[in-house]
Design an enzyme around this catalytic site. Sequence first.
Site, mmCIF file in Angstrom:
data_model
loop_
_atom_site.group_PDB
_atom_site.id
_atom_site.type_symbol
_atom_site.label_atom_id
_atom_site.label_comp_id
_atom_site.label_asym_id
_atom_site.label_seq_id
_atom_site.Cartn_x
_atom_site.Cartn_y
_atom_site.Cartn_z
ATOM 1 N N GLU A 102 -93.683 19.677 39.075
ATOM 2 C CA GLU A 102 -92.503 19.943 38.240
ATOM 3 C C GLU A 102 -91.283 19.786 39.148
ATOM 4 O OE1 GLU A 102 -91.648 23.009 34.776
ATOM 5 O OE2 GLU A 102 -91.307 23.938 36.732
ATOM 6 N N GLU A 133 -96.425 32.218 34.756
ATOM 7 C CA GLU A 133 -95.688 31.647 35.881
ATOM 8 C C GLU A 133 -94.553 32.554 36.345
ATOM 9 O OE1 GLU A 133 -93.312 27.564 37.169
ATOM 10 O OE2 GLU A 133 -93.668 27.979 35.046
#
Length: 280
Positions: free
Chosen positions: A237, A143
């Site tokens: 998220e 990520e």
Amino acid sequence: MFRYTYNTLAYGREPLSEGIARLARYGYDGVELVGEPAEQDTGRIRADLERHGLVASSIISIFTPERDIVSTDPAVRRHAVDYVRGNVDHAAALGAEVVTFTPTACMKIVPGAERAREWQWAVEAARAVGDHAAERGVRIAVEPWNRYETYLINRMDQAVAFVDEVARPAVGVMADTFHMAIEETDIAAAIRRAGARLTHVHLADSNRAAPGYGHLDFAPVLAAIADVGYEGWISYELLPAAGDVWGVLSGAGAPEFGDLYTGSAIAHTRAVVAGLGERT
């Protein structure tokens, strides 16, 4: 078209069983868990998931200074790799498909060694955890974080170059639209460049609230995700606009991240996806 999950980090210190029940109420398919295996009861989680007809989708790794993949201290680097391996084992035990990976501690914005050396440490670590993940049927998603949280991998092109150098089938790239809104000139184009490497997706609006509460247009983003043949999870998220994010969440200072954002995130995404279908 997609499977939906939600990162339970947004629920702060709420019992995980309550978060699982909430996600079932709002029509999610899975639950994304915080990577702290020592604090979680695998058997109880599995029972709660089964009770509500959900599955564990993914594990997000939490990279503290003691879990810095590119620390100048070899003991810290080993500990960080062991931590990700532990998350992989936890994922396998729960049936989760993905574990996230970022090669620096969160909020570390200055390198401690030459960038080339840190890059190589990160590659070696990703190969190690990638091999471990492959043995357990789990994938690693690299990520990129924005420039205010890290310095080594900020953009999708960097993540793609990193994953190509790692050259492990279990290691792919991750797209997080909050970070991408800061770093990419065109989020959809960046996703298309990732192509088949795309392994996991986090959707959040420009302010890291639920989609629909900021100024991002998710139609081209979701179209790009579909166009590359992505078959993984769409996760959320979501975090409050605060320097002390965990303090706000654990102190119940952001109630909108519970029912309101949980419900609206999936509803907004499904509406956008339905609109894409109407265009074809």
